[in-house]
Design a protein around this motif. Sequence first.
Motif: not given
Length: 283
Positions: A114-119, A148-152, A96-98, A128-133
């Motif tokens: 694609e970028r979320v998967t890459w991150a 998160a800062a490299l997504m774009h 969710e953060n990403l 751990r993608k479904a775990s709360r940060v």
Amino acid sequence: MTHALQLQGLTRRYGEQTALRGFDLALERGEFLGLLGPNGAGKTTTLRMISCVDQPDEGAVEVLGLSAATQADAILGRIGVVPQEIALYDDLTALENLEFYAGLYGLQGSQRTERVTWALDQAGLQDRKASRVGGFSGGMKRRLNLVAALMHEPELVLLDEPTVGVDPQSRNHLLEMIAGLRGSVSLIYTTHQMGEIERLCDRIAIMDEGRLVASGTMDELRVQAQSQLGGGQRLHLEDASQLQRAIEILQAQGVAASTVQVGADLESIFLATTGKALRDGDA
């Protein structure tokens, strides 16, 4: 265009405090630059200028060929900023953060997926993608903060102490992630960890009291530091074993004397250049 960044004559005042005093700095395309300075040197103010958070009272900021004074929106779409304070939402999951950051950067459809998967892959957090940060370790948060800062896919990345508060294993993972950016971005790296700068950066810039006091590769900085010691006077000894005795004789005559060895590390160079520890209270 060869420069990713040009800062010319930057002066910035906050009330009676002057954070930058005619500060100049250039960054070449693809270059990794380490920015060092004792507390209060002006590093944070410099990053705020580059990321268009603040404007200088005097001087000019050009980022990727764009003026920070008139083209801030265009600049923000092409840079990535990793702040010292973790910029994540503890109540959201890693995914969710990403997704949130992807939306901020305007990523849509297949590119967004694609970028979320890459991150997640880069951060080692797919499982751990479904775990709360909020339940993540410091190292996990730092890795997520970075991607998160490299997504774009920014062209210029600003890293402000990205390894603070992490264990050695997580630090090494982060440094490998950052090293993996070489060839695709230009980068400015600030830290109190001298070894990280030596490991990652092509060139080092040392700030003190809002000014640039030295800049170059490690070898170039050693030469600069040697020339600054003793008012720029250098003493050559044929017998290096007599070095300490020579210093004692000079000091006994009231002559300030210090040394920078040919193979001096960055901490020694920093102390010789600024006369200060990197952090308040350092020995």
